[in-house]
Design a protein around this motif. Structure first.
Motif, PDB file in Angstrom:
ATOM      1  N   ALA A   1      32.107  -9.846  -5.780  1.00  0.00           N
ATOM      2  CA  ALA A   1      31.858  -8.611  -4.695  1.00  0.00           C
ATOM      3  C   ALA A   1      32.472  -9.337  -3.445  1.00  0.00           C
ATOM      4  CB  ALA A   1      30.249  -8.769  -4.558  1.00  0.00           C
ATOM      5  N   SER A   2      33.053  -8.314  -2.865  1.00  0.00           N
ATOM      6  CA  SER A   2      33.426  -8.334  -1.120  1.00  0.00           C
ATOM      7  C   SER A   2      32.005  -8.140  -0.697  1.00  0.00           C
ATOM      8  CB  SER A   2      34.340  -7.182  -0.978  1.00  0.00           C
ATOM      9  OG  SER A   2      35.581  -7.334  -1.575  1.00  0.00           O
ATOM     10  N   VAL A   3      31.334  -7.107  -0.877  1.00  0.00           N
ATOM     11  CA  VAL A   3      29.887  -6.893  -0.329  1.00  0.00           C
ATOM     12  C   VAL A   3      29.027  -6.120  -1.340  1.00  0.00           C
ATOM     13  CG1 VAL A   3      28.675  -5.650   1.394  1.00  0.00           C
ATOM     14  CG2 VAL A   3      30.715  -6.656   2.124  1.00  0.00           C
ATOM     15  N   ASN A   4      28.031  -6.714  -1.619  1.00  0.00           N
ATOM     16  CA  ASN A   4      26.806  -6.285  -2.293  1.00  0.00           C
ATOM     17  C   ASN A   4      25.603  -5.865  -1.754  1.00  0.00           C
ATOM     18  OD1 ASN A   4      26.074  -9.011  -2.540  1.00  0.00           O
ATOM     19  ND2 ASN A   4      26.635  -9.250  -4.562  1.00  0.00           N
ATOM     20  N   THR A   5      24.745  -5.312  -2.077  1.00  0.00           N
ATOM     21  CA  THR A   5      23.636  -4.762  -1.198  1.00  0.00           C
ATOM     22  C   THR A   5      22.562  -3.843  -2.196  1.00  0.00           C
ATOM     23  OG1 THR A   5      22.652  -3.607   0.585  1.00  0.00           O
ATOM     24  CG2 THR A   5      24.647  -2.586  -0.407  1.00  0.00           C
ATOM     25  N   ALA A   6      21.365  -4.200  -1.878  1.00  0.00           N
ATOM     26  CA  ALA A   6      20.401  -3.590  -2.681  1.00  0.00           C
ATOM     27  C   ALA A   6      19.294  -2.829  -1.696  1.00  0.00           C
ATOM     28  CB  ALA A   6      19.701  -4.285  -3.675  1.00  0.00           C
ATOM     29  N   ALA A   7      18.400  -1.882  -1.939  1.00  0.00           N
ATOM     30  CA  ALA A   7      17.465  -1.344  -1.125  1.00  0.00           C
ATOM     31  C   ALA A   7      16.319  -0.977  -1.924  1.00  0.00           C
ATOM     32  CB  ALA A   7      18.091  -0.140  -0.409  1.00  0.00           C
ATOM     33  N   TRP A   8      15.083  -1.119  -1.505  1.00  0.00           N
ATOM     34  CA  TRP A   8      13.848  -0.697  -2.134  1.00  0.00           C
ATOM     35  C   TRP A   8      13.026   0.003  -0.954  1.00  0.00           C
ATOM     36  CZ3 TRP A   8       8.889  -2.146  -0.546  1.00  0.00           C
ATOM     37  CH2 TRP A   8       7.706  -1.785  -1.454  1.00  0.00           C
ATOM     38  N   LEU A   9      12.625   1.202  -1.246  1.00  0.00           N
ATOM     39  CA  LEU A   9      11.710   2.036  -0.495  1.00  0.00           C
ATOM     40  C   LEU A   9      10.260   2.666  -1.092  1.00  0.00           C
ATOM     41  CD1 LEU A   9      14.351   4.294   1.179  1.00  0.00           C
ATOM     42  CD2 LEU A   9      13.476   2.120   2.109  1.00  0.00           C
ATOM     43  N   ARG A  10       9.350   2.413  -0.101  1.00  0.00           N
ATOM     44  CA  ARG A  10       8.150   3.222  -0.619  1.00  0.00           C
ATOM     45  C   ARG A  10       7.883   4.124   0.354  1.00  0.00           C
ATOM     46  NH1 ARG A  10       3.587  -0.526  -3.134  1.00  0.00           N
ATOM     47  NH2 ARG A  10       5.031  -0.264  -5.065  1.00  0.00           N
TER      48      ARG A  10
ATOM     49  N   ALA B   1       6.113  -4.915  -9.683  1.00  0.00           N
ATOM     50  CA  ALA B   1       6.700  -3.829 -10.468  1.00  0.00           C
ATOM     51  C   ALA B   1       6.817  -2.754  -9.476  1.00  0.00           C
ATOM     52  CB  ALA B   1       5.768  -3.537 -11.636  1.00  0.00           C
ATOM     53  N   PRO B   2       7.962  -2.070  -9.414  1.00  0.00           N
ATOM     54  CA  PRO B   2       8.137  -0.897  -8.591  1.00  0.00           C
ATOM     55  C   PRO B   2       7.151   0.238  -9.083  1.00  0.00           C
ATOM     56  CG  PRO B   2      10.041  -1.823  -8.958  1.00  0.00           C
ATOM     57  CD  PRO B   2       9.176  -2.643  -9.868  1.00  0.00           C
ATOM     58  N   ALA B   3       6.597   1.013  -8.513  1.00  0.00           N
ATOM     59  CA  ALA B   3       5.902   2.150  -8.758  1.00  0.00           C
ATOM     60  C   ALA B   3       6.791   3.156  -9.156  1.00  0.00           C
ATOM     61  CB  ALA B   3       4.809   2.695  -7.811  1.00  0.00           C
ATOM     62  N   SER B   4       6.472   4.025  -9.891  1.00  0.00           N
ATOM     63  CA  SER B   4       7.490   5.132 -10.468  1.00  0.00           C
ATOM     64  C   SER B   4       7.793   6.028  -9.239  1.00  0.00           C
ATOM     65  CB  SER B   4       6.706   6.219 -11.478  1.00  0.00           C
ATOM     66  OG  SER B   4       5.556   6.923 -11.077  1.00  0.00           O
ATOM     67  N   THR B   5       7.085   6.219  -8.237  1.00  0.00           N
ATOM     68  CA  THR B   5       7.608   6.701  -6.907  1.00  0.00           C
ATOM     69  C   THR B   5       8.598   5.984  -6.051  1.00  0.00           C
ATOM     70  OG1 THR B   5       5.368   6.377  -5.982  1.00  0.00           O
ATOM     71  CG2 THR B   5       5.760   8.379  -7.176  1.00  0.00           C
ATOM     72  N   ASP B   6       8.538   4.855  -6.204  1.00  0.00           N
ATOM     73  CA  ASP B   6       9.389   4.001  -5.374  1.00  0.00           C
ATOM     74  C   ASP B   6      10.961   4.324  -5.623  1.00  0.00           C
ATOM     75  OD1 ASP B   6       6.993   2.923  -4.679  1.00  0.00           O
ATOM     76  OD2 ASP B   6       7.533   1.111  -5.456  1.00  0.00           O
ATOM     77  N   TYR B   7      11.720   4.148  -4.654  1.00  0.00           N
ATOM     78  CA  TYR B   7      13.067   4.041  -4.664  1.00  0.00           C
ATOM     79  C   TYR B   7      14.031   2.814  -4.545  1.00  0.00           C
ATOM     80  CZ  TYR B   7      12.093   9.052  -3.384  1.00  0.00           C
ATOM     81  OH  TYR B   7      11.446  10.265  -3.174  1.00  0.00           O
ATOM     82  N   PHE B   8      14.715   2.969  -5.516  1.00  0.00           N
ATOM     83  CA  PHE B   8      15.710   1.390  -5.649  1.00  0.00           C
ATOM     84  C   PHE B   8      17.066   1.740  -5.735  1.00  0.00           C
ATOM     85  CE2 PHE B   8      17.565  -2.230  -7.405  1.00  0.00           C
ATOM     86  CZ  PHE B   8      17.048  -3.411  -6.667  1.00  0.00           C
ATOM     87  N   ASN B   9      18.001   0.946  -5.335  1.00  0.00           N
ATOM     88  CA  ASN B   9      19.411   1.157  -5.698  1.00  0.00           C
ATOM     89  C   ASN B   9      20.220  -0.247  -5.210  1.00  0.00           C
ATOM     90  OD1 ASN B   9      21.550   2.926  -6.523  1.00  0.00           O
ATOM     91  ND2 ASN B   9      22.503   2.699  -4.389  1.00  0.00           N
ATOM     92  N   PHE B  10      21.230  -0.232  -6.196  1.00  0.00           N
ATOM     93  CA  PHE B  10      22.251  -1.410  -6.033  1.00  0.00           C
ATOM     94  C   PHE B  10      23.522  -1.023  -6.023  1.00  0.00           C
ATOM     95  CE2 PHE B  10      24.976  -4.636  -7.929  1.00  0.00           C
ATOM     96  CZ  PHE B  10      24.770  -5.519  -7.345  1.00  0.00           C
TER      97      PHE B  10
END
Length: 490
Positions: A394-403, A373-382
């Motif tokens: 999709a031609s290209v799709n991507t996601a990122a998760w940062l702590r 489970a991501p923490a409330s302070t984590d960053y995520f985007n799709f």
């Protein structure tokens, strides 16, 4: 034998479970109002409503589905409604049909049936009707000749009528207003009788001879120790419809133990048959990923999201599977179970070993998906780019998760689709972020390494150079959407 109600008629059939509901409705039952369009779930001309008994057994919950991609076996114990099934005994148009006529929303009429059924399904929904939700109800329907403004006006007119819908006892009101015929009120009892008969048959009772769709027969090939596993059908019924009709299938869609989303401590657990729409509506998922509705609105359409399962998206092994890319960045793992009941866990990133090649045996199936489970302070985007914003691959799709901690990246995961033969994690690009502050220089280094980790090819969705540029730009978009960098800084 499959048993279900088609409009107000009880159906018993031994037609193959993997055949399409559309073909059964048109060619077996001769209900030609449901149209054949693309046979890929894109146009919505074949839309029907599928009602399932609620957990309490007191109501039927209806969803719009594209019947071309609905396996016939998935209709078992449900109420299937075609356009013929909403006609009033005394004739005349329903309020949905009347609104479309009044606003000039039909020209050739081919797609009109799909719009009518999607909007009728919206009227039957227990959720409040809003300007945005009534338009979202027709996001899986395409009209090639009328123009959408007239259909939008019809939807707005319908919305005004639905503002008068009472919050409880809605079905009697809908029947009184002519949205649906009176027989809808009998459906909870009728479906409960089907469920009881099926339960009695499954437990060896003698009260009925109803049996659930076949789900355990072996194929002739010794390497396949179980039947072909079939979930929502949204991929396989596009790729090999004739094959599925001639194959014994094991239906996953209605396996209740494979449904549901829950949080166990710091881990979120999904049943393999959880649909994309259930992700979208899950309080657990929305708590973990508040922006999830924005991401999933880029994934297919409402009818397809209500059919397609998460595990099905994984096992289809498409290099551009939207849910696969999203869950890769979340650090998901899958639980596999074979016919002997033996289970093992595999990181999702290790499931793929080549184009359409999976690191699982023929008799294994996915039972659960788990991710931290991501923490409330984590960053995520799709992010996703396709030729059309919606309803497209999709031609290209991507996601990122940062702590982040104290301004430095502590952990990172980057995923990308459409840039290699399999759904990719980008470990080198992610590693370039770890231990570094979020600056333009850090991002540029990650972008440079990402280009070394991918191997896109030129195809109908874009050239190699275009896909490389897309990933470069989308990595920037992650940091802008996360609020870590501004467009001016780029």
């Amino acid at each position: 034998m499959h048993q279900f109600y088609l409009n107000n008629q009880l159906i018993r059939t031994n037609q193959p479970a993997g055949s399409s509901l559309l073909d059964f409705v048109r060619y077996n039952q001769h209900l030609k109002g449901t149209k054949i369009g693309c046979r890929e779930g894109d146009c919505g001309a074949c839309t029907v409503l599928v009602g399932e008994l609620s957990a309490t057994g007191e109501a039927v919950q209806y969803q719009s589905m594209t019947s071309c991609l609905t396996p016939l076996g998935n209709a078992h114990s449900k109420h299937v409604v075609t356009v013929e099934g909403i006609n009033q005994a005394k004739g005349g148009l329903t309020p949905v049909q009347q609104a479309i006529v009044q606003e000039g929303g039909s020209q050739c009429g081919f797609c009109t049936v799909g719009f009518v059924m999607s909007l009728t399904g919206h009227a039957l929904s227990a959720k409040p009707s809003t300007e945005s939700s009534v338009l979202a109800a027709i996001d899986g329907n395409i009209c090639r000749c009328t123009g959408y403004k007239s259909l939008e006006r019809a939807a707005a007119q319908l919305q005004q009528q639905l503002e008068q819908r009472p919050p409880t006892e809605t079905l009697p009101w809908l029947a009184e207003q002519g949205f649906v015929p009176p027989y809808f009120a009998d459906m909870p009892g009728k479906l409960q009788a089907l469920r009881s008969a099926a339960t009695a048959a499954a437990t060896g009772g003698t009260e009925a001879t109803v049996s659930l769709p076949s789900n355990g027969a072996e194929l002739d090939a010794p390497a396949a120790a179980r039947a072909r596993i079939l979930g929502g059908g949204t991929d396989l019924l596009v790729q090999q419809p004739e094959n599925l009709r001639d194959t014994t299938v094991e239906l996953m869609y209605d396996q209740t133990h494979l449904r549901g989303i829950r949080q166990q401590g710091d881990t979120i657990v999904l049943g393999a048959a959880t649909t994309a729409q259930q992700l979208l509506e899950s309080e657990v998922m929305l708590g973990a990923l508040p922006q999830l509705p924005r991401y999933l609105k880029l994934v297919s359409s409402t009818p397809i999201r209500q059919m397609g399962t998460v595990a099905g998206n994984f096992i289809n092994a498409s290099p551009i599977g939207d849910l696969t890319i999203l869950f890769l960045a979340l650090g998901a793992e899958v639980e596999l179970e074979n016919t002997a009941g033996q289970r093992r866990t595999l990181p999702l990133a290790e499931l793929y070993q080549g184009y359409k090649q999976l690191r699982k045996t023929a008799d294994e199936q996915v039972t659960e998906i788990r991710f931290p489970a991501p923490a409330s302070t984590d960053y995520f985007n799709f992010e996703k780019v396709s030729k059309r914003t919606h309803l497209d691959i999709a031609s290209v799709n991507t996601a990122a998760w940062l702590r982040l901690e104290n301004g430095l990246v502590q952990e990172a995961r980057l995923s990308a689709g459409g840039v290699g033969p399999i759904p990719l994690l980008l470990p080198r690009a992610a590693a370039a972020l770890v231990g570094q502050p979020v600056t333009l220089d850090t991002l540029r280094r990650a972008q440079e390494l990402a280009q070394q980790e991918i191997s896109p090819i030129s195809d109908v969705r874009g050239t190699e150079q275009y896909k490389r540029l897309l990933l470069h730009q989308l990595l920037e978009a992650h940091f802008v959407e996360m609020g870590l960098l501004t467009e001016e800084q780029l």
